[in-house]
Write a protein that holds these residues in place. Structure first.
Motif, short mmCIF file in Angstrom:
data_model
loop_
_atom_site.label_atom_id
_atom_site.label_comp_id
_atom_site.label_asym_id
_atom_site.label_seq_id
_atom_site.Cartn_x
_atom_site.Cartn_y
_atom_site.Cartn_z
N TRP A 89 23.57 39.78 36.33
CA TRP A 89 24.09 40.76 37.29
C TRP A 89 23.01 41.77 37.67
N ARG A 90 22.27 42.24 36.69
CA ARG A 90 21.18 43.18 36.97
C ARG A 90 20.12 42.53 37.89
N GLN A 91 19.82 41.27 37.63
CA GLN A 91 18.83 40.57 38.46
C GLN A 91 19.29 40.52 39.92
N MET A 92 20.58 40.28 40.15
CA MET A 92 21.07 40.25 41.52
C MET A 92 20.98 41.62 42.17
N LEU A 93 21.24 42.66 41.41
CA LEU A 93 21.15 44.01 41.98
C LEU A 93 19.72 44.41 42.30
N GLU A 94 18.77 43.92 41.53
CA GLU A 94 17.39 44.34 41.71
C GLU A 94 16.82 43.94 43.07
N ILE A 95 17.39 42.95 43.72
CA ILE A 95 16.86 42.56 45.02
C ILE A 95 17.16 43.62 46.08
N TYR A 96 18.08 44.54 45.77
CA TYR A 96 18.40 45.61 46.72
C TYR A 96 17.62 46.89 46.43
N ASP A 97 16.78 46.87 45.41
CA ASP A 97 15.94 48.01 45.08
C ASP A 97 14.66 47.91 45.92
N ASP A 98 14.46 48.88 46.83
CA ASP A 98 13.33 48.81 47.75
C ASP A 98 13.44 47.53 48.57
N VAL A 99 14.45 47.49 49.43
CA VAL A 99 14.80 46.27 50.16
C VAL A 99 13.59 45.70 50.89
N LYS A 100 13.33 44.42 50.62
CA LYS A 100 12.16 43.75 51.16
C LYS A 100 12.54 42.82 52.30
N ALA A 101 11.56 42.50 53.13
CA ALA A 101 11.83 41.69 54.32
C ALA A 101 12.38 40.32 53.97
N ASN A 102 11.93 39.72 52.86
CA ASN A 102 12.39 38.37 52.56
C ASN A 102 13.84 38.32 52.09
N LEU A 103 14.45 39.49 51.85
CA LEU A 103 15.88 39.52 51.56
C LEU A 103 16.67 39.02 52.77
N PHE A 104 16.10 39.19 53.97
CA PHE A 104 16.82 38.88 55.19
C PHE A 104 16.45 37.51 55.76
N LEU A 105 15.74 36.70 54.98
CA LEU A 105 15.35 35.36 55.41
C LEU A 105 16.10 34.33 54.59
N SER A 106 16.63 33.31 55.24
CA SER A 106 17.38 32.30 54.51
C SER A 106 17.20 30.93 55.17
N ASP A 107 17.08 29.91 54.33
CA ASP A 107 17.01 28.54 54.83
C ASP A 107 18.33 28.09 55.45
N ILE A 108 19.39 28.84 55.22
CA ILE A 108 20.70 28.44 55.74
C ILE A 108 21.20 29.41 56.80
N ASP A 109 20.29 30.16 57.42
CA ASP A 109 20.70 31.02 58.53
C ASP A 109 21.42 30.19 59.59
N ASP A 110 22.54 30.73 60.09
CA ASP A 110 23.37 30.12 61.13
C ASP A 110 24.17 28.92 60.64
N LEU A 111 24.09 28.61 59.35
CA LEU A 111 24.90 27.51 58.82
C LEU A 111 26.29 28.01 58.42
N ARG A 112 26.35 29.16 57.77
CA ARG A 112 27.62 29.74 57.34
C ARG A 112 28.18 30.66 58.42
N PHE A 113 29.50 30.66 58.53
CA PHE A 113 30.17 31.59 59.44
C PHE A 113 30.42 32.93 58.75
N GLY A 114 30.79 32.86 57.48
CA GLY A 114 31.07 34.08 56.73
C GLY A 114 31.19 33.77 55.26
N ALA A 115 31.03 34.81 54.44
CA ALA A 115 31.15 34.64 52.99
C ALA A 115 31.76 35.90 52.40
N TYR A 116 32.60 35.70 51.40
CA TYR A 116 33.30 36.80 50.73
C TYR A 116 33.06 36.65 49.23
N SER A 117 32.43 37.65 48.64
CA SER A 117 32.09 37.60 47.21
C SER A 117 32.96 38.55 46.41
#
Length: 254
Positions: A89-117
C-alpha cells in the motif's frame, strides 16, 4: 499479525468492443507475472506500466459474467498488498509523492473507459489471499458480493457471514475466500466465494424450492433465513454477481 490490505478494481470498456477486455487481461497478467521475479522490496515507477513491484500482487483477474448484473464489458481485479499498510500500500502511495510525468503514461491509454478502485481491509478470521495462493486454491467461478451496511456495522456483518452464512454455503460447495471491510468509509463490505457452475445452479434451485417455486429440487430454508438475518446489518443495496477467472491469474485453475 498485520491486517491484510487489498485493492479491488472494476474496469469498464466502452463502446461494446469485446476485444478490449481480453487485451487488458493479457497485458495485466503478463506484466504482473514478470513482477513476481523481482526482489522483495524492489519497486519503481516506469513508463507505460505504472509501478512495478512483487509486493503489489495481482491475485485475481476476472472477466465479469454480464448476464448476472454487471455492465458489459467489465473486468474485476483483486490485489494483495504484501506487508499491509507499510508494504504494497505504501509503495502505491509513493508514486503520488512529487508527481512525475511517467505517472500519466500508460500502455493501455484509450483502452479502458473507466475504473473504480476500492481499498479493502480483511475482516477478522477472513481467509488470507497469500495462504490461498500458497495452497494453490482455484475455482472455475467466483461469487462476488458488494453490500451497503449501516454505518459502523461492516465488521459485525462480516462476522455473521463467517459464523452463520459460510457453513451453510459450504454445504452448497461455496467457499469463502475473501471477507473485506471497504476502507475510508464505514458503509460498505465485499465478500468473495469460490464455486462452480453446478454448485451455483444448485443453490439457486434450493432457494427457489424454499420459496415454493421449484417442486423438483430440495429446499434449503436457511438461504431465506440468512437474507432476513442480513437485514439486521444492511442499510442499502446488496448485490451478488459472478466472475470468471482469467487463465494465468493466481486464483484461476491451472
Amino acid at each position: 499479525m498485520r491486517r491484510g490490505v487489498h485493492l479491488l478494481e472494476e474496469v469498464e470498456f466502452h463502446p461494446m468492443n469485446s476485444r478490449r477486455p481480453l487485451e487488458y487481461l493479457r497485458w495485466l497478467t503478463d506484466y504482473k507475472r514478470a513482477d513476481d521475479a523481482r526482489a522483495a522490496g524492489e519497486h519503481e515507477l516506469t513508463e507505460g506500466m505504472s509501478i512495478r513491484s512483487r509486493e503489489i500482487d495481482l491475485v485475481g483477474a476476472f472477466y465479469a459474467v454480464g448476464i448476472t448484473g454487471h455492465p458489459q464489458f467489465k473486468v474485476v481485479t483483486l490485489w494483495d498488498c504484501h506487508g499491509g499498510w507499510d508494504g504494497g500500500w505504501r509503495q502505491m502511495l509513493e508514486i503520488y509523492d512529487d508527481v512525475k510525468a511517467n505517472l500519466f503514461l500508460s500502455d493501455i491509454d484509450d483502452l479502458r473507459f473507466g475504473a473504480y478502485s476500492r481499498p479493502l481491509g480483511s475482516a477478522p478470521g477472513a481467509p488470507l489471499l497469500a495462504d490461498l495462493v500458497a495452497e494453490g486454491y482455484a475455482a472455475p467461478l467466483y461469487l462476488f458480493e458488494s453490500a451497503e451496511v449501516r454505518p459502523g456495522a461492516a465488521l459485525d456483518y462480516l462476522a455473521a457471514v463467517r459464523e452463520e452464512r459460510a457453513p451453510m454455503m459450504a454445504d452448497h460447495r461455496h467457499r469463502l475466500v475473501g471477507s473485506y471491510e471497504v476502507q475510508f468509509c464505514d458503509t460498505e463490505v465485499v465478500t468473495l466465494w469460490g464455486t462452480d457452475i453446478d454448485a451455483h445452479l444448485a443453490v439457486q434451485r434450493a432457494r427457489d424450492a424454499a420459496l415454493g417455486l421449484d417442486d423438483e429440487a430440495d429446499p434449503d430454508h436457511r438461504l431465506l433465513s440468512w437474507r432476513k438475518r442480513a437485514r439486521d446489518f444492511l442499510s442499502g443495496p446488496w448485490r451478488e454477481t459472478l466472475l470468471s477467472p482469467y487463465p494465468g491469474s493466481k486464483l484461476a485453475p491451472r
